[in-house]
Design a protein around this motif. Structure first.
Motif, PDB file in Angstrom:
ATOM      1  N   LEU A 168      -4.954  -0.541  10.120  1.00  0.00           N
ATOM      2  CA  LEU A 168      -5.616   0.071   9.092  1.00  0.00           C
ATOM      3  C   LEU A 168      -5.348   1.191   9.605  1.00  0.00           C
ATOM      4  N   ASP A 169      -4.121   2.011  11.117  1.00  0.00           N
ATOM      5  CA  ASP A 169      -3.503   2.835  10.705  1.00  0.00           C
ATOM      6  C   ASP A 169      -2.578   3.109  10.103  1.00  0.00           C
TER       7      ASP A 169
ATOM      8  N   ARG B 160     -14.291   4.031   4.305  1.00  0.00           N
ATOM      9  CA  ARG B 160     -13.505   2.758   3.888  1.00  0.00           C
ATOM     10  C   ARG B 160     -12.880   2.506   5.213  1.00  0.00           C
ATOM     11  N   LEU B 161     -11.780   2.914   5.545  1.00  0.00           N
ATOM     12  CA  LEU B 161     -10.970   2.653   7.251  1.00  0.00           C
ATOM     13  C   LEU B 161     -12.224   3.106   8.274  1.00  0.00           C
TER      14      LEU B 161
ATOM     15  N   GLN C  30      -2.569   3.069   7.022  1.00  0.00           N
ATOM     16  CA  GLN C  30      -3.088   3.930   6.267  1.00  0.00           C
ATOM     17  C   GLN C  30      -3.778   5.074   6.238  1.00  0.00           C
ATOM     18  N   LYS C  31      -3.161   5.329   7.259  1.00  0.00           N
ATOM     19  CA  LYS C  31      -3.738   6.692   7.714  1.00  0.00           C
ATOM     20  C   LYS C  31      -2.851   8.288   7.084  1.00  0.00           C
TER      21      LYS C  31
ATOM     22  N   TYR D 107     -12.811  -0.755  10.697  1.00  0.00           N
ATOM     23  CA  TYR D 107     -13.097  -1.246  11.715  1.00  0.00           C
ATOM     24  C   TYR D 107     -14.113  -1.753  12.656  1.00  0.00           C
TER      25      TYR D 107
ATOM     26  N   ARG E  24      -3.862   0.448  -3.183  1.00  0.00           N
ATOM     27  CA  ARG E  24      -4.459   1.606  -2.346  1.00  0.00           C
ATOM     28  C   ARG E  24      -6.379   1.672  -2.555  1.00  0.00           C
TER      29      ARG E  24
ATOM     30  N   LEU F 106      -4.503   9.896   4.194  1.00  0.00           N
ATOM     31  CA  LEU F 106      -5.796  10.043   3.818  1.00  0.00           C
ATOM     32  C   LEU F 106      -6.217  11.182   3.129  1.00  0.00           C
TER      33      LEU F 106
ATOM     34  N   TYR G 243      -8.571  -4.755   1.445  1.00  0.00           N
ATOM     35  CA  TYR G 243      -9.000  -4.148   2.485  1.00  0.00           C
ATOM     36  C   TYR G 243      -9.486  -5.268   3.167  1.00  0.00           C
TER      37      TYR G 243
ATOM     38  N   THR H 165     -10.749   6.928  14.827  1.00  0.00           N
ATOM     39  CA  THR H 165     -10.495   7.218  13.459  1.00  0.00           C
ATOM     40  C   THR H 165     -10.717   8.498  12.620  1.00  0.00           C
TER      41      THR H 165
ATOM     42  N   SER I 242       0.704  -1.174  -0.270  1.00  0.00           N
ATOM     43  CA  SER I 242       0.259  -0.327  -0.503  1.00  0.00           C
ATOM     44  C   SER I 242       0.899   1.904   0.381  1.00  0.00           C
TER      45      SER I 242
END
Length: 432
Positions: free
Chosen positions: A127-128, A144-145, A130-131, A149, A101, A134, A107, A161, A94
């Motif tokens: 997931l963190d 999506r994120l 990917q932040k 969760y 992505r 953003l 995912y 988030t 990613s």
């Protein structure tokens, strides 16, 4: 739009204060994850992307080669069963590829697999990671994120988030994803608990909260609440949602009515469900396959298979395609009731419609047919199954099952195997 009462406004202010301080719940200690490369700063990716674009112009096959490389990376991740390796590979891929992505499916699969291993720490790590993307990503990526969760039953992380999203992504779509995260967690009361103070009794206060945040609730917002309330037998609260929709001129859609159908069927109120379907047929919105499936499920639950079959016929007559849920409800009940002709008809419909069902469903029909001395028909179903990519080691005649008892049979049909040459001949020799 009707103005909120002073009491409702006060509750919304308190709710906003609570929501703004939401923090993730502590997770149980888990084994440490294998080190993974940190995400590269977004600006640094630009030269590589420009270079890749230039290379694509210079080499006509460059784009094709990149797609092949991405497909290979995706295949490796889809097949990875080690949680730590999965996270490391995912983060590396990613970070290196914006096109990676954009792939929603990878995912979903990664989070689902890590959740099945009980590795919420791994889900959070994935997931963190990917932040950092953003700010440069779309609203869809942000939602999506938040939603993922919820799929991992981590709604408090979803709330945190959402709060940390760039302001441009704090939209109705993202908030709807947050509502869905609480519903997907399997315990709708968690939504109430997360937003509750003395005087705040229901999750209905999330609607004034959205309006206070400058967001206009839409159909998806209300449908999330309807699903949660009906799934938890809170019909009175669900009726209040319908009134709120009416007050705000939000038109209920088929999904709104399906939520109510699901609740009615779960409570054994099958006649009320029938009346609701009839009202939808007359006044709209028109029922869809899910609507009819709920009614079929209710009739099957009560052993009223003749009426369930009639609903199936109505489904087809009204140009709604029967799907996996339709057949996985009907067929086991037909088999259990000894209605093998109906079960057999369903199997042929499954193949003709290219509908993918569990291998065990077909195997149950085959076994029942053989027990009823209908070997030729059972053989036909097995052959059709093989030709439709059901694996021979998951779908076979009972005689072959007995032969293979010493070998652990893999009946998971999620990973389709190619047709094995020679299997038909072996089958014919066993059933001649």
């Amino acid at each position: 739009m009707a103005m909120a009462s002073p009491a409702a406004a006060s509750r919304a202010r308190r709710l906003f204060s609570i929501f703004s301080s939401t923090t993730p719940r502590a997770q149980a200690p888990k084994p440490a994850l294998a080190p993974a490369p940190a995400p590269a700063p977004a600006p640094a990716a630009a030269p590589d992307q420009n270079a890749a674009a230039g290379e694509a112009e210079a080499k006509p096959n460059a784009g094709h080669n990149r797609r092949k490389r991405l497909a290979k990376i995706l295949r490796v991740i889809f097949e990875e069963r080690n949680p730590d390796k999965l996270v490391s590979q995912f983060i590396a891929a990613s970070t290196a590829s914006p096109r990676f992505r954009d792939n929603h499916r990878v995912y979903e699969v990664a989070v689902s697999r890590l959740t099945s291993f009980g590795r919420n720490d791994a889900v959070a790590a994935l997931l963190d990671s990917q932040k950092p993307f953003l700010e440069a990503s779309s609203e869809d990526f942000a939602a999506r994120l938040v939603r993922l969760y919820g799929r991992a039953s981590m709604p408090s992380h979803a709330a945190a988030t959402f709060l940390d999203l760039p302001q441009k992504h704090k939209s109705v779509t993202a908030f709807n994803a947050l509502l869905a995260a609480y519903v997907d967690s399997g315990n709708f009361d968690m939504l109430v608990a997360a937003f509750q103070k003395p005087g705040l009794s229901t999750a209905l206060d999330v609607i004034p909260l959205m309006e206070k945040c400058g967001l206009t609730p839409d159909g998806m917002s209300f449908n999330s609440l309807l699903n949660g309330f009906y799934n938890n037998d809170r019909f009175d609260d669900a009726e209040k949602v319908w009134e709120m929709m009416k007050d705000r001129n939000v038109e209920p859609n088929t999904k709104s009515y399906n939520a109510k159908l699901r609740g009615l069927v779960a409570n054994g109120r099958i006649e009320d469900a029938v009346a609701l379907i009839e009202a939808m047929q007359k006044d709209g919105p028109k029922p869809d396959s899910v609507s009819y499936n709920e009614l079929i499920r209710g009739y099957c639950k009560e052993g009223r298979l003749g009426e369930a079959k009639k609903v199936y016929d109505d489904l087809v007559k009204n140009e709604c395609a029967p799907n996996k849920g339709t057949f996985e409800t009907l067929v086991p009940h037909f088999v259990e009731a000894g209605e093998l002709d109906l079960a057999l008809d369903c199997c042929h419909e499954i193949f003709s419609r290219k509908c993918r069902v569990k291998c065990s469903l077909l195997q149950g029909v085959v076994t029942a047919l053989v027990a009823a001395s209908r070997v030729e028909e059972a053989t036909r179903i097995v052959k059709l199954g093989w030709k439709n990519n059901y694996p021979p080691r998951g779908l076979k005649m009972p005689e072959l099952i007995e032969k293979d008892k010493a070998v652990e049979a893999e009946t998971d049909c999620d990973n389709f195997l190619p047709y094995e040459e020679g299997s038909e001949e072996e089958l014919e020799s066993k059933t001649a």
